[in-house]
Design an enzyme around this catalytic site. Structure first.
Site, PDB file in Angstrom:
ATOM      1  N   GLY A  60     -16.855 -57.530  42.283  1.00 27.78           N
ATOM      2  CA  GLY A  60     -18.267 -57.280  42.019  1.00 27.78           C
ATOM      3  C   GLY A  60     -18.807 -57.703  40.660  1.00 27.78           C
ATOM      4  O   GLY A  60     -19.949 -57.397  40.339  1.00 27.78           O
ATOM      5  N   TRP A  62     -19.775 -60.606  39.376  1.00 27.60           N
ATOM      6  CA  TRP A  62     -20.947 -61.506  39.360  1.00 27.60           C
ATOM      7  C   TRP A  62     -22.213 -60.711  39.685  1.00 27.60           C
ATOM      8  O   TRP A  62     -23.247 -60.897  39.064  1.00 27.60           O
ATOM      9  CB  TRP A  62     -20.780 -62.666  40.356  1.00 27.60           C
ATOM     10  CG  TRP A  62     -19.863 -63.752  39.910  1.00 27.60           C
ATOM     11  CD1 TRP A  62     -18.805 -63.639  39.046  1.00 27.60           C
ATOM     12  CD2 TRP A  62     -19.918 -65.129  40.291  1.00 27.60           C
ATOM     13  NE1 TRP A  62     -18.201 -64.858  38.890  1.00 27.60           N
ATOM     14  CE2 TRP A  62     -18.847 -65.779  39.635  1.00 27.60           C
ATOM     15  CE3 TRP A  62     -20.731 -65.870  41.147  1.00 27.60           C
ATOM     16  CZ2 TRP A  62     -18.606 -67.153  39.798  1.00 27.60           C
ATOM     17  CZ3 TRP A  62     -20.487 -67.238  41.314  1.00 27.60           C
ATOM     18  CH2 TRP A  62     -19.443 -67.873  40.635  1.00 27.60           C
ATOM     19  N   ASP A  79     -19.239 -59.410  51.047  1.00 28.30           N
ATOM     20  CA  ASP A  79     -17.802 -59.729  50.990  1.00 28.30           C
ATOM     21  C   ASP A  79     -17.129 -59.073  52.190  1.00 28.30           C
ATOM     22  O   ASP A  79     -17.593 -58.050  52.689  1.00 28.30           O
ATOM     23  CB  ASP A  79     -17.172 -59.220  49.686  1.00 28.30           C
ATOM     24  CG  ASP A  79     -15.886 -59.975  49.345  1.00 28.30           C
ATOM     25  OD1 ASP A  79     -15.887 -60.745  48.370  1.00 28.30           O
ATOM     26  OD2 ASP A  79     -14.867 -59.829  50.081  1.00 28.30           O
ATOM     27  N   ASP A  95     -18.066 -60.822  57.075  1.00 23.34           N
ATOM     28  CA  ASP A  95     -17.753 -62.243  56.906  1.00 23.34           C
ATOM     29  C   ASP A  95     -19.073 -63.019  56.812  1.00 23.34           C
ATOM     30  O   ASP A  95     -19.889 -62.956  57.735  1.00 23.34           O
ATOM     31  CB  ASP A  95     -16.938 -62.682  58.130  1.00 23.34           C
ATOM     32  CG  ASP A  95     -16.526 -64.146  58.071  1.00 23.34           C
ATOM     33  OD1 ASP A  95     -17.052 -64.888  57.213  1.00 23.34           O
ATOM     34  OD2 ASP A  95     -15.691 -64.535  58.900  1.00 23.34           O
ATOM     35  N   LYS A 159     -18.030 -72.015  43.702  1.00 23.49           N
ATOM     36  CA  LYS A 159     -16.666 -72.369  43.347  1.00 23.49           C
ATOM     37  C   LYS A 159     -16.204 -73.497  44.261  1.00 23.49           C
ATOM     38  O   LYS A 159     -16.511 -73.488  45.461  1.00 23.49           O
ATOM     39  CB  LYS A 159     -15.781 -71.138  43.601  1.00 23.49           C
ATOM     40  CG  LYS A 159     -14.320 -71.340  43.235  1.00 23.49           C
ATOM     41  CD  LYS A 159     -13.427 -70.384  43.991  1.00 23.49           C
ATOM     42  CE  LYS A 159     -13.392 -68.969  43.508  1.00 23.49           C
ATOM     43  NZ  LYS A 159     -12.893 -68.771  42.160  1.00 23.49           N
TER      44      LYS A 159
HETATM   45  C1  LIG Z   1     -12.657 -64.883  43.608  1.00 21.98           C
HETATM   46  S1  LIG Z   1     -13.180 -63.529  44.593  1.00 21.98           S
HETATM   47  C2  LIG Z   1     -14.822 -63.245  44.018  1.00 21.98           C
HETATM   48  C3  LIG Z   1     -14.907 -62.599  42.662  1.00 21.98           C
HETATM   49  C4  LIG Z   1     -16.309 -62.138  42.350  1.00 21.98           C
HETATM   50  N1  LIG Z   1     -17.193 -63.267  42.063  1.00 21.98           N
HETATM   51  C5  LIG Z   1     -16.370 -61.217  41.181  1.00 21.98           C
HETATM   52  O1  LIG Z   1     -16.901 -61.631  40.160  1.00 21.98           O
HETATM   53  O2  LIG Z   1     -15.923 -60.079  41.282  1.00 21.98           O
HETATM   54  C6  LIG Z   1     -13.416 -64.307  46.139  1.00 21.98           C
HETATM   55  C7  LIG Z   1     -13.926 -63.394  47.227  1.00 21.98           C
HETATM   56  O3  LIG Z   1     -14.361 -64.169  48.347  1.00 21.98           O
HETATM   57  C8  LIG Z   1     -14.280 -63.321  49.470  1.00 21.98           C
HETATM   58  N2  LIG Z   1     -14.421 -64.066  50.714  1.00 21.98           N
HETATM   59  C9  LIG Z   1     -13.610 -65.033  51.203  1.00 21.98           C
HETATM   60  N3  LIG Z   1     -14.041 -65.471  52.394  1.00 21.98           N
HETATM   61  C10 LIG Z   1     -15.190 -64.783  52.668  1.00 21.98           C
HETATM   62  C11 LIG Z   1     -16.114 -64.785  53.754  1.00 21.98           C
HETATM   63  N4  LIG Z   1     -15.935 -65.612  54.816  1.00 21.98           N
HETATM   64  N5  LIG Z   1     -17.159 -63.948  53.715  1.00 21.98           N
HETATM   65  C12 LIG Z   1     -17.335 -63.117  52.659  1.00 21.98           C
HETATM   66  N6  LIG Z   1     -16.494 -63.061  51.591  1.00 21.98           N
HETATM   67  C13 LIG Z   1     -15.434 -63.891  51.598  1.00 21.98           C
HETATM   68  C14 LIG Z   1     -12.915 -62.657  49.295  1.00 21.98           C
HETATM   69  O4  LIG Z   1     -12.816 -61.483  50.066  1.00 21.98           O
HETATM   70  C15 LIG Z   1     -12.883 -62.417  47.780  1.00 21.98           C
HETATM   71  O5  LIG Z   1     -13.250 -61.099  47.479  1.00 21.98           O
END
Ligand SMILES: C[S@@+](CC[C@H](N)C(=O)[O-])C[C@H]1O[C@@H](n2cnc3c(N)ncnc32)[C@H](O)[C@@H]1O
Length: 203
Positions: A60, A62, A79, A95, A159
């Site tokens: 969380g 961001w 997420d 998702d 990203k």
């Molecule tokens: C690198 S983390 C994000 C970190 C976040 N920006 C933060 O600052 O806390 C990547 C996230 O992408 C989520 N994610 C991956 N595929 C997803 C999808 N199809 N739908 C929603 N979230 C997804 C993962 O569950 C993970 O929590």
């Protein structure tokens, strides 16, 4: 390398990491916050009154940053994982690629939005090629969704990993936006292939 040796290395690296210590001190849930902060300071993205979507928001940081910077705006985060409550943020667990969740996102905003952020990363399998391709697919889905939901001057930040899907991502971005830039913030680990794509103004 044995699994517990890898995790010991990871823990030691986290302890030494300046950004991890800083995030704890400043009350952010992840060091990832300093990536979006650098991107924001360079490209001037977050402003008062804007509407913003944070894709892949867990844990969380961001969204925490966005909620702090944007006064009188509208923020939605999504997420697949649970995320503790973030003030002034509408949170969805699910998702992002599920069409029903995309409908929920669209229904939340009465108008087109100003900013879409995506820090989504696919679950790692240990196969770097597969991991970067799956994350690349998430980025391409986010670009397609942004085309539908952003206003004409909207901004998309995501990203990406420099890997097999890089050219497909750039092609999709250039088909969709006038301006496409790639930037690696200082806070993104040097050894990682992670970069960020910053796109502006829909074509
Ligand atoms: C690198 S983390 C994000 C970190 C976040 N920006 C933060 O600052 O806390 C990547 C996230 O992408 C989520 N994610 C991956 N595929 C997803 C999808 N199809 N739908 C929603 N979230 C997804 C993962 O569950 C993970 O929590």
């Amino acid at each position: 390398m044995a699994k517990n040796k890898i995790s010991k290395n990871w823990i030691n690296k986290q302890k030494r990491d300046l950004y991890v210590r800083k995030s704890k001190k400043e009350g952010y849930r992840s060091r990832a916050v300093y990536k979006i902060q650098e991107i924001d300071e360079k490209y001037r993205i977050l402003k008062n009154g804007i509407s913003l979507i944070d894709l892949g928001s867990a844990p969380g940081s961001w969204s925490q940053y966005a909620a702090k910077k944007i006064k009188n705006g509208k923020i939605l985060s999504i997420d697949t994982q649970d995320v503790d409550k973030i003030k002034n943020t509408f949170q969805i667990k699910g998702d992002f690629t599920d069409i029903n969740n995309q409908k929920k996102i669209k229904n939340y905003f009465p108008n087109k939005v100003d900013v879409v952020l995506s820090d989504m990363a696919a679950n790692t399998t240990g196969n770097k090629y597969l991991d970067s391709t799956s994350t690349g697919e998430l980025c391409i889905s986010a670009i397609k969704f942004s085309k539908e939901i952003l206003n004409s001057k909207g901004i998309f930040v995501s990203k990406i990993f420099m890997g097999a899907s890089f050219h497909d991502i750039i092609n999709e971005a250039k088909k969709t936006f006038n301006e496409v830039r790639i930037y690696k913030p200082e806070a993104s680990r040097k050894e990682s292939k992670e970069n960020f794509i910053i796109c502006k103004n829909l074509l």
